[in-house]
Design a protein around this motif. Structure first.
Motif, short mmCIF file in Angstrom:
data_model
loop_
_atom_site.label_atom_id
_atom_site.label_comp_id
_atom_site.label_asym_id
_atom_site.label_seq_id
_atom_site.Cartn_x
_atom_site.Cartn_y
_atom_site.Cartn_z
N PRO A 214 0.81 -1.23 0.00
CA PRO A 214 0.00 0.00 0.00
C PRO A 214 0.84 1.27 0.00
O PRO A 214 0.31 2.35 -0.24
CB PRO A 214 -0.82 -0.12 1.29
CG PRO A 214 0.02 -0.96 2.18
CD PRO A 214 0.72 -1.93 1.29
N ARG A 215 2.13 1.15 0.29
CA ARG A 215 3.03 2.31 0.29
C ARG A 215 2.50 3.43 1.20
O ARG A 215 2.32 4.56 0.78
CB ARG A 215 3.25 2.84 -1.14
CG ARG A 215 3.79 1.79 -2.10
CD ARG A 215 4.30 2.39 -3.40
NE ARG A 215 3.32 3.25 -4.04
CZ ARG A 215 2.33 2.83 -4.82
NH1 ARG A 215 2.17 1.52 -5.03
NH2 ARG A 215 1.51 3.68 -5.40
N LEU A 216 2.28 3.07 2.46
CA LEU A 216 1.78 4.05 3.43
C LEU A 216 2.90 4.76 4.19
O LEU A 216 2.63 5.63 5.01
CB LEU A 216 0.84 3.34 4.43
CG LEU A 216 -0.40 2.70 3.80
CD1 LEU A 216 -1.24 2.04 4.88
CD2 LEU A 216 -1.21 3.71 3.00
N GLY A 217 4.13 4.39 3.91
CA GLY A 217 5.26 5.13 4.46
C GLY A 217 5.70 4.68 5.84
O GLY A 217 5.05 3.87 6.51
N PRO A 218 6.82 5.23 6.31
CA PRO A 218 7.40 4.83 7.60
C PRO A 218 6.55 5.22 8.81
O PRO A 218 6.74 4.67 9.89
CB PRO A 218 8.75 5.56 7.63
CG PRO A 218 8.57 6.73 6.70
CD PRO A 218 7.65 6.25 5.63
N ALA A 219 5.63 6.15 8.65
CA ALA A 219 4.75 6.50 9.77
C ALA A 219 3.78 5.37 10.07
O ALA A 219 3.25 5.27 11.18
CB ALA A 219 3.98 7.78 9.47
N PHE A 220 3.56 4.50 9.09
CA PHE A 220 2.64 3.39 9.28
C PHE A 220 3.37 2.12 9.71
O PHE A 220 2.92 1.41 10.61
CB PHE A 220 1.86 3.12 7.99
CG PHE A 220 0.91 1.95 8.08
CD1 PHE A 220 -0.23 2.02 8.86
CD2 PHE A 220 1.18 0.78 7.38
CE1 PHE A 220 -1.09 0.93 8.96
CE2 PHE A 220 0.32 -0.31 7.46
CZ PHE A 220 -0.83 -0.23 8.25
N ALA A 221 4.47 1.83 9.09
CA ALA A 221 5.20 0.60 9.41
C ALA A 221 6.68 0.78 9.15
O ALA A 221 7.08 1.54 8.26
CB ALA A 221 4.67 -0.57 8.58
N ALA A 222 7.47 0.08 9.94
CA ALA A 222 8.92 0.14 9.77
C ALA A 222 9.33 -0.67 8.54
O ALA A 222 8.61 -1.57 8.12
CB ALA A 222 9.61 -0.41 11.01
N PRO A 223 10.46 -0.34 7.95
CA PRO A 223 10.92 -1.11 6.80
C PRO A 223 11.02 -2.60 7.14
O PRO A 223 11.52 -2.99 8.19
CB PRO A 223 12.30 -0.51 6.52
CG PRO A 223 12.22 0.88 7.06
CD PRO A 223 11.36 0.78 8.27
N GLY A 224 10.51 -3.42 6.24
CA GLY A 224 10.55 -4.86 6.44
C GLY A 224 9.30 -5.43 7.08
O GLY A 224 9.11 -6.66 7.06
N GLU A 225 8.45 -4.60 7.70
CA GLU A 225 7.22 -5.11 8.28
C GLU A 225 6.18 -5.32 7.18
O GLU A 225 5.92 -4.41 6.38
CB GLU A 225 6.66 -4.13 9.33
CG GLU A 225 7.49 -4.07 10.59
CD GLU A 225 6.91 -3.11 11.63
OE1 GLU A 225 7.35 -3.15 12.79
OE2 GLU A 225 6.01 -2.32 11.25
N PRO A 226 5.54 -6.50 7.12
CA PRO A 226 4.52 -6.76 6.11
C PRO A 226 3.32 -5.84 6.30
O PRO A 226 2.86 -5.62 7.42
CB PRO A 226 4.14 -8.23 6.35
CG PRO A 226 5.29 -8.81 7.11
CD PRO A 226 5.82 -7.70 7.94
N THR A 227 2.81 -5.29 5.21
CA THR A 227 1.66 -4.40 5.25
C THR A 227 0.69 -4.76 4.13
O THR A 227 1.04 -5.50 3.21
CB THR A 227 2.08 -2.93 5.10
OG1 THR A 227 2.73 -2.77 3.82
CG2 THR A 227 3.03 -2.51 6.20
#
Length: 285
Positions: A214-227
């Motif tokens: 979804p490309r919600l950015g680092p405010a949503f999830a840290a790099p490497g976390e599945p989204t």
């Protein structure tokens, strides 16, 4: 014999008198000396008056002359006083609260009606807060979180219209906590995490559209976390929900957009809205 005449003759004639012109010249010289003395006294008085004016107005006497009037010492800056850092300016896109250097700040001009500190029970330096707040004539219920992800501080912010489906502010906060911690949130179950780490529709629910990027950015999830994000019809009530999710340390966190906000919007429009919300630090909750 006239005694008076005899006495006058005994003194003799004495020196010859000075000419009249000499007397006049001497008188003029004396007058000039008196005038010069008066002018000198006047000049000295003028110098004193000038020094007083300079002292009052902050001027200084010439470097080679001594001051005629005592003056107070010039004040100097107190270099030992602590200097408070200037607060970072608030921009239009910011909400009424923020975290700055780990401290919760409320926007000037806001009115806080109720506040719950750290409803998510985070361990410092992580933190959270929920506020019933009015800013710029608009009242809202907000939740803000300061999380540590990948060694960096990340802030998520969400807001809702008061009493939009909740009986009280406390109920709203409890639901937001349940959404994040995986408790009973009151939302119908739409997606679940399988043992193999895949996110699928819950039994009876249907995923209409989805993306795992979804490309919600680092405010949503840290790099490497599945989204992921999906438009789902829930089995429980048949309503359509737009949801986004992330998997943090093996736990599925699902965030819902109420059906009323989904009606009439396309999946791409909902994705764009979610990206904008997280880019601005507000999030969807």
């Amino acid at each position: 014999m006239n005694l008076t005449d005899e006495l006058e003759r005994s003194f003799g004639d004495g020196p010859a008198p000075r000419p009249v012109d000499d007397h006049l010249a001497a008188g003029r010289s004396a007058l000039r000396r008196r005038r010069g003395l008066t002018g000198a006294v006047g000049a000295a008085a003028g110098a004193v008056a000038l020094t007083v004016v300079l002292s009052v107005t902050g001027g200084t006497a010439p470097p080679d002359s001594a001051p005629d009037v005592a003056t107070d010492p010039t004040p100097t800056a107190d270099t030992t006083a602590p200097v408070e850092p200037a607060s970072a300016p608030w921009t239009d896109e910011m909400g009424p609260v923020r975290y700055r250097d780990g401290v919760l700040e409320v926007r000037p001009g806001s009115v806080v009606h109720e506040r719950i500190d750290n409803p998510f029970a985070y361990t410092p330096p992580q933190a959270s807060a929920a506020l019933d707040i009015t800013y710029d004539g608009r009242r809202s219920w907000v939740v803000i979180e300061l999380r540590r992800r990948g060694g960096k501080d990340e802030v998520t912010y969400s807001a809702s219209v008061p009493s939009n489906g909740w009986a009280s502010f406390a109920d709203y906060v409890a639901e937001q906590v349940d959404l994040t911690t995986g408790g009973d949130s009151g939302w119908p179950e739409t997606v679940v995490l399988t043992g193999s780490g895949d996110v699928v529709a819950s039994p009876g629910s249907e995923i209409l559209q989805r993306t795992d990027d979804p490309r919600l950015g680092p405010a949503f999830a840290a790099p490497g976390e599945p989204t992921g994000a999906a438009l789902v019809t829930a089995a429980e009530d048949g309503q359509g929900y737009f949801v986004v999710w992330r998997i943090v340390e093996g736990t599925l966190e699902v965030i819902y957009v109420p059906p009323i906000d989904v009606v009439g919007a396309t999946f791409e429009e909902l994705l764009s809205y979610a990206r904008m919300q997280y880019a601005g630090g507000e999030g969807l909750r």
